[in-house]
Design a protein around this motif. Structure first.
Motif, PDB file in Angstrom:
ATOM      1  N   ARG A  43       0.864  -0.977   0.039  1.00 51.71           N
ATOM      2  CA  ARG A  43       0.011   0.019   0.180  1.00 51.71           C
ATOM      3  C   ARG A  43       0.896   1.182   0.178  1.00 51.71           C
ATOM      4  N   GLN A  44       2.130   1.249   0.778  1.00 52.45           N
ATOM      5  CA  GLN A  44       2.792   2.291   0.724  1.00 52.45           C
ATOM      6  C   GLN A  44       3.554   2.578  -0.571  1.00 52.45           C
ATOM      7  N   GLN A  45       4.032   1.526  -1.397  1.00 50.93           N
ATOM      8  CA  GLN A  45       4.322   1.598  -2.635  1.00 50.93           C
ATOM      9  C   GLN A  45       3.332   2.407  -3.727  1.00 50.93           C
ATOM     10  N   SER A  48       2.786   5.981  -2.703  1.00 50.48           N
ATOM     11  CA  SER A  48       4.012   6.808  -3.342  1.00 50.48           C
ATOM     12  C   SER A  48       4.017   7.136  -4.587  1.00 50.48           C
ATOM     13  N   LYS A  60      -3.155   8.310   3.064  1.00 54.40           N
ATOM     14  CA  LYS A  60      -3.844   7.001   3.247  1.00 54.40           C
ATOM     15  C   LYS A  60      -4.642   6.753   1.844  1.00 54.40           C
TER      16      LYS A  60
END
Length: 137
Positions: A43-45, A48, A60
């Motif tokens: 989810r962070q990739q 980003s 988020k």
């Protein structure tokens, strides 16, 4: 004198008409894709990538519920397909989220995209619904 003016006018009109270019609307290509892949992103990739691509600052995935980012992606892929001046970016109102998704839906229809947009789920801001839709996008 009148004949030469008419001739000059006719030449000018012909020149203008020869400059008109008809640009066909690009259609999208519907591609079947499954989530089964060795290259699944976290989810962070994904977040980003969204922030870098759209020059945004989302914290988020749930913030995609406004539909504005999806509209930006569509306009990035098919310039002019979304009336970006009418997209509501800084809103917290569900009916404005729906308005944004309607712009996206119209662009999908115009470009021949077969993907249904689950507006009622996306606008609720739940992680799972928005991550699935953005992964498809």
């Amino acid at each position: 004198v009148r004949n030469s003016r008419e001739t000059a006018l006719a030449v000018a009109v012909a020149l203008v008409l020869s400059l008109v270019v008809v640009v066909p609307i690009m259609a999208a290509v519907n591609v079947f894709h499954t989530a089964v892949s060795k290259d699944n992103l976290s989810r962070q990739q994904i977040l980003s990538w969204i922030n870098q691509t759209l020059d945004m600052d989302l914290a988020k995935i749930e913030q995609l519920c406004s539909g504005a980012a999806y509209c930006q992606f569509m306009d990035l892929l098919f310039p002019g397909s979304i009336p970006m001046k009418r997209v509501k970016f800084n809103t917290k109102l569900d009916h404005e989220y729906v308005s944004n998704f309607k712009f996206l839906q119209q662009a999908f229809k115009t470009r021949g995209v077969d993907k249904p947009i689950p507006m009622d789920k996306l606008v609720k801001g739940r992680f799972q619904d928005n991550i699935e839709f953005v992964q498809w996008f």
